[in-house]
Design a protein around this motif. Sequence first.
Motif, PDB file in Angstrom:
ATOM      1  N   THR B 258       0.828  -1.201   0.000  1.00 55.79           N
ATOM      2  CA  THR B 258       0.000   0.000   0.000  1.00 55.79           C
ATOM      3  C   THR B 258       0.863   1.253   0.000  1.00 55.79           C
ATOM      4  O   THR B 258       0.620   2.189  -0.764  1.00 55.79           O
ATOM      5  CB  THR B 258      -0.909   0.011   1.243  1.00 55.79           C
ATOM      6  OG1 THR B 258      -1.514  -1.266   1.364  1.00 55.79           O
ATOM      7  CG2 THR B 258      -1.968   1.073   1.131  1.00 55.79           C
ATOM      8  N   ARG B 261       2.228   1.780  -3.445  1.00 53.87           N
ATOM      9  CA  ARG B 261       1.237   2.306  -4.396  1.00 53.87           C
ATOM     10  C   ARG B 261       1.010   3.792  -4.166  1.00 53.87           C
ATOM     11  O   ARG B 261       0.925   4.578  -5.092  1.00 53.87           O
ATOM     12  CB  ARG B 261      -0.076   1.559  -4.238  1.00 53.87           C
ATOM     13  CG  ARG B 261      -0.329   0.531  -5.316  1.00 53.87           C
ATOM     14  CD  ARG B 261      -1.786   0.202  -5.447  1.00 53.87           C
ATOM     15  NE  ARG B 261      -2.433  -0.037  -4.173  1.00 53.87           N
ATOM     16  CZ  ARG B 261      -2.372  -1.174  -3.503  1.00 53.87           C
ATOM     17  NH1 ARG B 261      -1.676  -2.181  -3.989  1.00 53.87           N
ATOM     18  NH2 ARG B 261      -2.984  -1.325  -2.352  1.00 53.87           N
ATOM     19  N   GLN B 262       0.921   4.161  -2.887  1.00 53.42           N
ATOM     20  CA  GLN B 262       0.637   5.553  -2.570  1.00 53.42           C
ATOM     21  C   GLN B 262       1.743   6.477  -3.072  1.00 53.42           C
ATOM     22  O   GLN B 262       1.483   7.552  -3.596  1.00 53.42           O
ATOM     23  CB  GLN B 262       0.485   5.730  -1.039  1.00 53.42           C
ATOM     24  CG  GLN B 262      -0.850   5.266  -0.519  1.00 53.42           C
ATOM     25  CD  GLN B 262      -1.993   6.013  -1.166  1.00 53.42           C
ATOM     26  OE1 GLN B 262      -1.944   7.230  -1.329  1.00 53.42           O
ATOM     27  NE2 GLN B 262      -3.030   5.298  -1.572  1.00 53.42           N
ATOM     28  N   ARG B 265       2.012   7.112  -7.240  1.00 51.87           N
ATOM     29  CA  ARG B 265       0.747   7.310  -7.944  1.00 51.87           C
ATOM     30  C   ARG B 265       0.946   7.911  -9.317  1.00 51.87           C
ATOM     31  O   ARG B 265       0.082   7.794 -10.167  1.00 51.87           O
ATOM     32  CB  ARG B 265      -0.219   8.145  -7.106  1.00 51.87           C
ATOM     33  CG  ARG B 265       0.269   9.498  -6.737  1.00 51.87           C
ATOM     34  CD  ARG B 265      -0.629  10.107  -5.664  1.00 51.87           C
ATOM     35  NE  ARG B 265      -0.398  11.529  -5.515  1.00 51.87           N
ATOM     36  CZ  ARG B 265       0.704  12.033  -4.987  1.00 51.87           C
ATOM     37  NH1 ARG B 265       1.645  11.231  -4.546  1.00 51.87           N
ATOM     38  NH2 ARG B 265       0.886  13.322  -4.901  1.00 51.87           N
ATOM     39  N   ARG B 268       0.287   5.629 -12.321  1.00 50.37           N
ATOM     40  CA  ARG B 268      -1.052   5.221 -12.771  1.00 50.37           C
ATOM     41  C   ARG B 268      -1.503   6.058 -13.946  1.00 50.37           C
ATOM     42  O   ARG B 268      -1.176   7.228 -14.056  1.00 50.37           O
ATOM     43  CB  ARG B 268      -2.045   5.367 -11.614  1.00 50.37           C
ATOM     44  CG  ARG B 268      -2.324   4.043 -10.942  1.00 50.37           C
ATOM     45  CD  ARG B 268      -3.314   4.233  -9.838  1.00 50.37           C
ATOM     46  NE  ARG B 268      -2.686   4.856  -8.696  1.00 50.37           N
ATOM     47  CZ  ARG B 268      -3.368   5.363  -7.689  1.00 50.37           C
ATOM     48  NH1 ARG B 268      -4.671   5.365  -7.699  1.00 50.37           N
ATOM     49  NH2 ARG B 268      -2.743   5.910  -6.670  1.00 50.37           N
TER      50      ARG B 268
END
Lengths: 250, 269, 269
Positions: B258, B261-262, B265, B268
């Motif tokens: 997590t 991913r944060q 970003r 993405r």
Amino acid sequence: MSRLATALLVPALLFGLWSVSAAQGWLPEQLLPAPTAVWDALAETAVGGDLSADILISLQRVGEGFALGALAGLGFGGAIGLSRTLRALFDPLFLLLAQVPPLAWIPLVILAVGIDEAMKVTVIAWASFVPVVLGVAQGIRDVPEPLRELGRALTFDPWDLVSRIVFPAAVPAIFTGLREGLANAWQTLVAAELFASSEGLGYLISLGRQLFQLDLVLAMVLVLGIVGLSVNGALALVERRLLRWQAPAS
Amino acid sequence: MSEIACPPARPAWRLALPPTLRPVLSGLVVPVLLIGVWQVIAAAHVVAPYILPSPAAVLARFRVELAGGTFRGDVVASLSRALGGFATGAPTGLAFGLLLGLSRLAGRLFGPIFLAYRQIALFAWVPLLAMWFGGGEAGKLAFIALAAFAPAAVNAWRAAAAIPAPYRELSKALTLGRLDHLRLVALPSALPGMLTGLRSSLIHAWLATVGAELFLDIAPGLGGRLNEGRDKFEVDLMIVALTVLAILGLGFSQLAATAERQSLRWRRR
Amino acid sequence: MTDALPDRSDAIAALEIDRVGKIFDVAGRRVEALRDISFSVRTGEFVAIVGASGCGKSTLLRLILGLDTDYQGEVRLDGRRVKKPDLNRGIVFQDHRLLPWLTAEGNVAAALRRSGLPKSERRQLVAEHLKLVGLENFADAWPAQLSGGMSQRVAIARALVNRPRFLLLDEPLGALDALTRLRLQDELARIVRHEGTTALLVTHDVDEAVFLADRIIVLQPDPGRIARIVEVNLDAHRDRSAPAFLRLRDEILGTLGVRPSPRAIATAA
């Protein structure tokens, strides 16, 4: 300054500091023995003791455990990499078990198969199994879709698809898994030998600790480093041969 | 992140389930079967219960441990040891790795000896650290920190040394100063590698925690309970401890994923 | 042909390339990339350098930018030798080279780090230039969310945001599809006119060069040297299908060793 000289500068300085500290008695011998003492301990074990026998037994344990774990890992990783169903069924359980540090299994495995060779080989096999499975499954899943499409365009049957396209494309990832598996096997070997053994390099280290002979401990740490380096080197050699098609990393 | 591939054809029986539940359920099939077989074997008394306690016995032990035992204290002790060692070793490792990757001189001076050090199996340091720091808390923390150090350092080094040449060139074209280059180009470019390092470092810290608890002086902690289970031949206790280890490990992985991913970003679409 | 333009440019030449040569050392082999290149660029001029790939045109641009200072001869700006990159020369690379971890806005703003301007003014400039390239609504987008053409627009905005005297364009549209490319050529013509900057474009697309440039320097390879320098005396509003346009294009293609198609000759005649 040449590259080699720069590389040797810091080790030489550390060694010098160590020698001076030992000569001046800055630290008690129990905390830091002199370089000469370490050398003597090494020579003593190598000549008088049976260092080579201990190295051999350690290598044998790693060899057996790694071979078992890697083979099983290739099979299982290949299965869950290729089949969606098998992956859906087994992946979660495997991932959960893989979260347990390999050496945490040691006490339970001792109860199950005893404290001897079987325990070490089992734990080492499991330790190498996990990364090999992850590497193989990931490698297969990450085979680029265009390559698979190419296989379909050439009307490959499933066997050709796997042997000609999927497997070769996954080889780099598989090797990453194997390398990590070997590293894990090595780590776990030392842990297992420290924990319960009467021969092997890890045993010699723990013997040194029990006898408060730090020179023996340091000498064996040195030997462990050298043996580990050679084992890794051998695998790297194999890898380079198999991956000749990859552009050399600069 | 290519989640756009066409969904593969699925057997019709699965279509009835909501898609989020499907992987959970299929993942439960094998564990449930295994527990069933385990229950049957235990109930048939093929194996002595002290060697293979029944699932119900393990569950009961779990309840006992949770209610009255020291189990919570053990979990907290292990977790705080792992995090303490991680918090010491990982940042030091990141800083060391970045230094090696960003400064050519530092890389040449310290790189080779660091690589040599990496060849030595982690657990070989246990006796040494035990003699230097004692087998108590200090020795354990030192070992965990050492375990957390190397993965962070290696990954940060690799990432910082692999900043793409076009980006370095851009930095020059924009005449960025050292600090701006570090902040705008070098560190973000190395960030994915650094995060990989942190994750690996967290896993190693966890591994070393269990190792330290198994090998060093007895103290509250999950590793200590495993040893206790072996000494007293209490397999149910060991299974409970292993299960908790697995769940905590899973928690660590999720946490790290997590966090990763944060911080990434921008990747993405 | 190599000593072109001796007289009329000297008085107002802003950028002088004076007998520049460059030799690379490729795996122990000496490869001559550029030989005896001389020309000058006047303020406000749009100069294109065309040639087949491998003729050293991008190398030349790197020398002008100041990324590479190891060469023979001299690149002079206002009479002074170019020693390193400077904000009075903005560059657009062929790969847009946006930093993926910065938004469109952040990428443009990165070029202003060394401008010494106050924050509010920087923000103003960034907004202005994003608007100039028609991306004012995409300020917060990550590069991964932008198309190739949009990314290259951001790169153009980044190159112009310092209001450089020179805009260096290294095959800026080379990686784009044909339609986007034509559209961006129009855009580029408009933007350069609007900013009044002196532009130096490296391209292998002869149409592009004829469409955009006031003067075209044709390079030939092995080693890269000037084949000829062509003045473009077409209308400001260039028509890609006008006979004069096609004639000039075919003439340059001929110099590059490409035989124009019979139909093109017929149209041109």
